[in-house]
Write a protein that holds these residues in place. Structure first.
Motif, PDB file in Angstrom:
ATOM      1  N   LEU A 176      -8.495   0.379  14.605  1.00  0.00           N
ATOM      2  CA  LEU A 176      -7.519   1.009  13.720  1.00  0.00           C
ATOM      3  C   LEU A 176      -6.278   1.414  14.503  1.00  0.00           C
ATOM      4  CD1 LEU A 176      -9.999   3.338  11.782  1.00  0.00           C
ATOM      5  CD2 LEU A 176      -9.247   1.022  11.160  1.00  0.00           C
ATOM      6  N   ASN A 177      -5.150   0.842  14.128  1.00  0.00           N
ATOM      7  CA  ASN A 177      -3.879   1.210  14.748  1.00  0.00           C
ATOM      8  C   ASN A 177      -3.306   2.413  14.006  1.00  0.00           C
ATOM      9  OD1 ASN A 177      -3.377  -1.008  16.788  1.00  0.00           O
ATOM     10  ND2 ASN A 177      -3.729  -2.220  14.945  1.00  0.00           N
ATOM     11  N   THR A 178      -3.654   3.587  14.480  1.00  0.00           N
ATOM     12  CA  THR A 178      -3.207   4.809  13.826  1.00  0.00           C
ATOM     13  C   THR A 178      -3.117   5.918  14.860  1.00  0.00           C
ATOM     14  OG1 THR A 178      -3.609   6.296  11.946  1.00  0.00           O
ATOM     15  CG2 THR A 178      -5.540   5.609  13.224  1.00  0.00           C
ATOM     16  N   THR A 179      -2.522   7.028  14.472  1.00  0.00           N
ATOM     17  CA  THR A 179      -2.377   8.165  15.376  1.00  0.00           C
ATOM     18  C   THR A 179      -3.190   9.345  14.873  1.00  0.00           C
ATOM     19  OG1 THR A 179      -0.460   9.075  14.200  1.00  0.00           O
ATOM     20  CG2 THR A 179      -0.028   7.413  15.913  1.00  0.00           C
ATOM     21  N   HIS A 180      -3.447  10.285  15.770  1.00  0.00           N
ATOM     22  CA  HIS A 180      -4.168  11.492  15.385  1.00  0.00           C
ATOM     23  C   HIS A 180      -3.346  12.297  14.382  1.00  0.00           C
ATOM     24  CE1 HIS A 180      -6.493  11.340  19.479  1.00  0.00           C
ATOM     25  NE2 HIS A 180      -6.497  10.192  18.824  1.00  0.00           N
ATOM     26  N   GLU A 181      -2.027  12.257  14.538  1.00  0.00           N
ATOM     27  CA  GLU A 181      -1.139  12.957  13.608  1.00  0.00           C
ATOM     28  C   GLU A 181      -1.254  12.367  12.207  1.00  0.00           C
ATOM     29  OE1 GLU A 181       1.665  15.743  12.372  1.00  0.00           O
ATOM     30  OE2 GLU A 181       0.862  15.560  14.399  1.00  0.00           O
ATOM     31  N   ASN A 182      -1.317  11.054  12.129  1.00  0.00           N
ATOM     32  CA  ASN A 182      -1.431  10.386  10.836  1.00  0.00           C
ATOM     33  C   ASN A 182      -2.736  10.762  10.141  1.00  0.00           C
ATOM     34  OD1 ASN A 182      -0.605   8.381   8.820  1.00  0.00           O
ATOM     35  ND2 ASN A 182      -2.304   7.167   9.610  1.00  0.00           N
ATOM     36  N   ILE A 183      -3.824  10.789  10.895  1.00  0.00           N
ATOM     37  CA  ILE A 183      -5.118  11.171  10.314  1.00  0.00           C
ATOM     38  C   ILE A 183      -5.082  12.617   9.841  1.00  0.00           C
ATOM     39  CG2 ILE A 183      -7.574  11.494  10.800  1.00  0.00           C
ATOM     40  CD1 ILE A 183      -7.360   9.190  12.804  1.00  0.00           C
ATOM     41  N   ALA A 184      -4.480  13.487  10.645  1.00  0.00           N
ATOM     42  CA  ALA A 184      -4.363  14.901  10.258  1.00  0.00           C
ATOM     43  C   ALA A 184      -3.599  15.035   8.949  1.00  0.00           C
ATOM     44  CB  ALA A 184      -3.668  15.686  11.369  1.00  0.00           C
ATOM     45  N   ASN A 185      -2.545  14.247   8.777  1.00  0.00           N
ATOM     46  CA  ASN A 185      -1.768  14.300   7.539  1.00  0.00           C
ATOM     47  C   ASN A 185      -2.592  13.862   6.340  1.00  0.00           C
ATOM     48  OD1 ASN A 185       0.520  15.219   8.841  1.00  0.00           O
ATOM     49  ND2 ASN A 185       1.426  13.184   9.072  1.00  0.00           N
ATOM     50  N   HIS A 186      -3.435  12.872   6.526  1.00  0.00           N
ATOM     51  CA  HIS A 186      -4.291  12.421   5.430  1.00  0.00           C
ATOM     52  C   HIS A 186      -5.296  13.501   5.036  1.00  0.00           C
ATOM     53  CE1 HIS A 186      -3.280   8.271   4.500  1.00  0.00           C
ATOM     54  NE2 HIS A 186      -3.103   8.030   5.781  1.00  0.00           N
ATOM     55  N   GLN A 244       0.845  -1.199   0.000  1.00  0.00           N
ATOM     56  CA  GLN A 244       0.000   0.000   0.000  1.00  0.00           C
ATOM     57  C   GLN A 244       0.876   1.244   0.000  1.00  0.00           C
ATOM     58  OE1 GLN A 244      -3.351  -0.138   2.742  1.00  0.00           O
ATOM     59  NE2 GLN A 244      -3.070   2.016   3.258  1.00  0.00           N
ATOM     60  N   LEU A 245       0.608   2.149  -0.938  1.00  0.00           N
ATOM     61  CA  LEU A 245       1.341   3.407  -1.050  1.00  0.00           C
ATOM     62  C   LEU A 245       0.391   4.578  -0.865  1.00  0.00           C
ATOM     63  CD1 LEU A 245       3.525   2.697  -4.240  1.00  0.00           C
ATOM     64  CD2 LEU A 245       4.073   2.173  -1.850  1.00  0.00           C
ATOM     65  N   ARG A 246       0.968   5.699  -0.497  1.00  0.00           N
ATOM     66  CA  ARG A 246       0.200   6.936  -0.325  1.00  0.00           C
ATOM     67  C   ARG A 246       0.865   8.039  -1.136  1.00  0.00           C
ATOM     68  NH1 ARG A 246       1.354  10.917   4.366  1.00  0.00           N
ATOM     69  NH2 ARG A 246      -0.266  12.497   4.131  1.00  0.00           N
ATOM     70  N   ALA A 247       0.074   8.721  -1.965  1.00  0.00           N
ATOM     71  CA  ALA A 247       0.563   9.878  -2.713  1.00  0.00           C
ATOM     72  C   ALA A 247       0.011  11.132  -2.049  1.00  0.00           C
ATOM     73  CB  ALA A 247       0.108   9.805  -4.171  1.00  0.00           C
ATOM     74  N   TYR A 248       0.892  12.071  -1.721  1.00  0.00           N
ATOM     75  CA  TYR A 248       0.436  13.255  -1.001  1.00  0.00           C
ATOM     76  C   TYR A 248       1.247  14.481  -1.389  1.00  0.00           C
ATOM     77  CZ  TYR A 248       4.441  12.459   2.188  1.00  0.00           C
ATOM     78  OH  TYR A 248       5.696  12.274   2.719  1.00  0.00           O
ATOM     79  N   MET A 249       0.746  15.639  -0.956  1.00  0.00           N
ATOM     80  CA  MET A 249       1.426  16.905  -1.169  1.00  0.00           C
ATOM     81  C   MET A 249       1.664  17.573   0.175  1.00  0.00           C
ATOM     82  SD  MET A 249      -0.642  18.399  -4.499  1.00  0.00           S
ATOM     83  CE  MET A 249       0.502  19.769  -4.712  1.00  0.00           C
ATOM     84  N   ILE A 250       2.642  18.480   0.206  1.00  0.00           N
ATOM     85  CA  ILE A 250       2.950  19.241   1.415  1.00  0.00           C
ATOM     86  C   ILE A 250       2.804  20.724   1.106  1.00  0.00           C
ATOM     87  CG2 ILE A 250       4.682  19.772   3.168  1.00  0.00           C
ATOM     88  CD1 ILE A 250       5.929  17.090   2.700  1.00  0.00           C
ATOM     89  N   SER A 251       2.066  21.429   1.961  1.00  0.00           N
ATOM     90  CA  SER A 251       1.867  22.864   1.775  1.00  0.00           C
ATOM     91  C   SER A 251       3.125  23.618   2.183  1.00  0.00           C
ATOM     92  CB  SER A 251       0.690  23.344   2.633  1.00  0.00           C
ATOM     93  OG  SER A 251       1.067  23.382   4.006  1.00  0.00           O
ATOM     94  N   PRO A 252       3.240  24.894   1.792  1.00  0.00           N
ATOM     95  CA  PRO A 252       4.398  25.696   2.224  1.00  0.00           C
ATOM     96  C   PRO A 252       4.537  25.763   3.745  1.00  0.00           C
ATOM     97  CG  PRO A 252       3.241  26.795   0.443  1.00  0.00           C
ATOM     98  CD  PRO A 252       2.390  25.632   0.838  1.00  0.00           C
ATOM     99  N   GLU A 253       3.408  25.583   4.459  1.00  0.00           N
ATOM    100  CA  GLU A 253       3.443  25.609   5.925  1.00  0.00           C
ATOM    101  C   GLU A 253       3.802  24.250   6.516  1.00  0.00           C
ATOM    102  OE1 GLU A 253       0.692  26.562   4.153  1.00  0.00           O
ATOM    103  OE2 GLU A 253       1.280  28.689   4.123  1.00  0.00           O
ATOM    104  N   GLY A 254       3.967  23.244   5.650  1.00  0.00           N
ATOM    105  CA  GLY A 254       4.358  21.927   6.133  1.00  0.00           C
ATOM    106  C   GLY A 254       3.219  20.969   6.397  1.00  0.00           C
ATOM    107  N   ARG A 255       1.992  21.341   6.050  1.00  0.00           N
ATOM    108  CA  ARG A 255       0.852  20.448   6.247  1.00  0.00           C
ATOM    109  C   ARG A 255       0.728  19.488   5.073  1.00  0.00           C
ATOM    110  NH1 ARG A 255      -3.955  24.512   7.355  1.00  0.00           N
ATOM    111  NH2 ARG A 255      -5.173  22.651   6.922  1.00  0.00           N
ATOM    112  N   GLU A 256       0.467  18.226   5.389  1.00  0.00           N
ATOM    113  CA  GLU A 256       0.313  17.205   4.364  1.00  0.00           C
ATOM    114  C   GLU A 256      -1.164  16.986   4.056  1.00  0.00           C
ATOM    115  OE1 GLU A 256       2.197  13.610   5.602  1.00  0.00           O
ATOM    116  OE2 GLU A 256       4.103  14.578   6.088  1.00  0.00           O
TER     117      GLU A 256
END
Length: 219
Positions: free
Chosen positions: A167-177, A53-65
């Motif tokens: 679901l084994n995940t973190t709040h940070e991970n969800i925020a990034n998604h 499983q892969l994830r394609a994402y972008m990062i904003s100038p402020e560092g948010r994914e």
């Protein structure tokens, strides 16, 4: 599964094109968390997922994914070979969400075959259209859907992917998604917990009322 049985237009290629692909094909095994393609810093090549499983994402100038789309078994990523598509001028990062086995087709090889084969060119355009449709859907969600609905939809999607209500995940991970902040996601999840929708513990989110979650998405 072999590359020959997985690559969708393999039987549309002539023997010379098939040999060219097999002779230059790269097989990789990557661990969870590995950055496979890092934006426009390099042209990795076209990725075909064998398993994982892969994830394609972008990062904003402020560092948010924010996640653009995900790739599962037998899915293909074109943006990792952006150099064959000169009109693409935004940076997409591709990361392994799980231990993954994949094939990489060198960009110059794929482009040479695409220039020769109308079937490969049409296949490429179809994938590109699908990916842009995914991105447009994401934009619509961000513009017109409240965060609680997007979070509920994300949790539903995760339960389907993992085939589990735990679901084994973190709040940070969800925020990034979702392109949000960890603190915002934490507040929203605590609200869900108060409503009896989820149960929270360290590194774990348990869906305890799936009907309420679906109702929230459908409101």
């Amino acid at each position: 599964m072999t590359f020959e049985t997985t690559f969708p237009v393999w039987n549309k290629l002539n023997s010379s094109q098939q040999s060219k692909l097999l002779n230059t094909l790269i097989t990789r095994k990557v661990e969870k968390g590995t950055i496979i393609h890092n934006g426009m810093m390099h042209c990795t090549g076209l990725i075909l997922v064998k398993s994982g499983q892969l994830r394609a994402y972008m990062i904003s100038p402020e560092g948010r994914e924010i996640t653009l789309y995900r790739l599962f078994d037998y899915d293909m990523c074109l943006f990792s070979g952006y150099c064959i598509m000169r009109s693409i001028e935004f940076e997409v990062i591709v990361e392994a969400e799980k231990d993954t086995e994949l094939w990489v087709i060198p960009s110059e090889i794929y482009k040479s075959i695409m220039d020769e084969s109308a079937d490969v060119a049409n296949f490429t355009n179809e994938i590109m259209g699908t990916r842009f449709t995914n991105v447009m859907w994401l934009i619509e969600q961000i513009m017109w859907k409240s965060l609680d609905k997007r979070l509920a939809a994300f949790l539903i999607e995760e339960t389907k992917i993992e085939e589990s209500n735990k679901l084994n995940t973190t709040h940070e991970n969800i925020a990034n998604h979702l392109g949000s902040h960890r603190e915002v996601i934490t507040r929203m999840l605590r609200h869900f917990q108060n409503e009896g929708i989820v149960k929270l513990s360290r590194g774990l989110i348990e869906i305890v009322d799936e009907d309420k979650l679906y109702s929230l998405v459908d409101e």
